[in-house]
Design a protein around this motif. Structure first.
Motif, PDB file in Angstrom:
ATOM      1  N   LEU A   1       1.917  -3.450  10.394  1.00  0.00           N
ATOM      2  CA  LEU A   1       0.949  -3.276   9.447  1.00  0.00           C
ATOM      3  C   LEU A   1       0.340  -2.036   8.894  1.00  0.00           C
ATOM      4  O   LEU A   1       0.292  -1.619   7.803  1.00  0.00           O
ATOM      5  N   ILE A   2       0.271  -1.028   9.792  1.00  0.00           N
ATOM      6  CA  ILE A   2       0.275   0.585   9.119  1.00  0.00           C
ATOM      7  C   ILE A   2       0.946   0.975   8.551  1.00  0.00           C
ATOM      8  O   ILE A   2       0.664   1.737   7.573  1.00  0.00           O
TER       9      ILE A   2
ATOM     10  N   GLY B   1       2.134   1.293   0.950  1.00  0.00           N
ATOM     11  CA  GLY B   1       1.275   0.758  -0.479  1.00  0.00           C
ATOM     12  C   GLY B   1       0.687   1.874  -1.149  1.00  0.00           C
ATOM     13  O   GLY B   1       0.421   2.122  -2.223  1.00  0.00           O
ATOM     14  N   MET B   2      -0.341   2.544  -0.045  1.00  0.00           N
ATOM     15  CA  MET B   2      -0.993   3.636  -0.572  1.00  0.00           C
ATOM     16  C   MET B   2      -0.341   4.683  -1.437  1.00  0.00           C
ATOM     17  O   MET B   2      -0.799   5.221  -2.338  1.00  0.00           O
ATOM     18  N   GLU B   3       0.740   5.165  -0.554  1.00  0.00           N
ATOM     19  CA  GLU B   3       1.651   6.328  -1.286  1.00  0.00           C
ATOM     20  C   GLU B   3       2.106   5.807  -2.450  1.00  0.00           C
ATOM     21  O   GLU B   3       2.103   6.538  -3.536  1.00  0.00           O
ATOM     22  N   LEU B   4       2.614   4.468  -2.391  1.00  0.00           N
ATOM     23  CA  LEU B   4       3.118   4.017  -3.623  1.00  0.00           C
ATOM     24  C   LEU B   4       2.198   4.053  -4.902  1.00  0.00           C
ATOM     25  O   LEU B   4       2.342   4.238  -6.054  1.00  0.00           O
ATOM     26  N   LEU B   5       0.993   3.504  -4.568  1.00  0.00           N
ATOM     27  CA  LEU B   5      -0.147   3.634  -5.493  1.00  0.00           C
ATOM     28  C   LEU B   5      -0.486   4.807  -6.256  1.00  0.00           C
ATOM     29  O   LEU B   5      -0.573   5.253  -7.281  1.00  0.00           O
ATOM     30  N   GLY B   6      -0.478   5.821  -5.375  1.00  0.00           N
ATOM     31  CA  GLY B   6      -0.545   7.174  -5.639  1.00  0.00           C
ATOM     32  C   GLY B   6       0.660   7.835  -6.827  1.00  0.00           C
ATOM     33  O   GLY B   6       0.344   8.399  -7.757  1.00  0.00           O
ATOM     34  N   VAL B   7       1.950   7.366  -6.487  1.00  0.00           N
ATOM     35  CA  VAL B   7       2.957   7.610  -7.284  1.00  0.00           C
ATOM     36  C   VAL B   7       2.822   6.918  -8.795  1.00  0.00           C
ATOM     37  O   VAL B   7       2.930   7.564  -9.846  1.00  0.00           O
TER      38      VAL B   7
ATOM     39  N   PHE C   1       7.569   3.718   5.251  1.00  0.00           N
ATOM     40  CA  PHE C   1       8.444   2.654   5.026  1.00  0.00           C
ATOM     41  C   PHE C   1       9.222   2.109   6.290  1.00  0.00           C
ATOM     42  O   PHE C   1       9.349   1.070   6.737  1.00  0.00           O
ATOM     43  N   GLY C   2       9.723   3.196   6.875  1.00  0.00           N
ATOM     44  CA  GLY C   2      10.600   3.345   8.086  1.00  0.00           C
ATOM     45  C   GLY C   2       9.613   2.677   9.274  1.00  0.00           C
ATOM     46  O   GLY C   2      10.071   1.973  10.106  1.00  0.00           O
ATOM     47  N   LEU C   3       8.348   3.134   9.630  1.00  0.00           N
ATOM     48  CA  LEU C   3       7.558   2.614  10.433  1.00  0.00           C
ATOM     49  C   LEU C   3       7.336   1.200  10.232  1.00  0.00           C
ATOM     50  O   LEU C   3       7.477   0.529  11.161  1.00  0.00           O
TER      51      LEU C   3
END
Length: 62
Positions: free
Chosen positions: A10-11, A17-23, A44-46
């Protein structure tokens, strides 16, 4: 074991998702994206590792 995997999944998914939103936001604002930050792939790996641990916990529990 299942709970640790679930939390990690979940983390990892949320941070990815937050990183993707920033991009996407930076790409919309400037007209071109700044590329994917390396931390994005770490999250993503985590998420992937957490999912694997979660599934292994389900299998070993019966």
């Amino acid at each position: 074991m299942m709970m640790v995997g679930l939390v990690a999944m979940l983390i990892g998914t949320a941070m990815f998702g937050m990183e993707l939103l920033g991009v996407v936001r930076s790409g919309m604002g400037t007209g071109h994206s700044r590329g994917f930050p390396p931390s994005m792939f770490k999250w993503f790996g985590l998420g992937i590792v957490g999912g694997v641990i979660y599934e292994l916990g389900k299998i070993t529990r019966g």
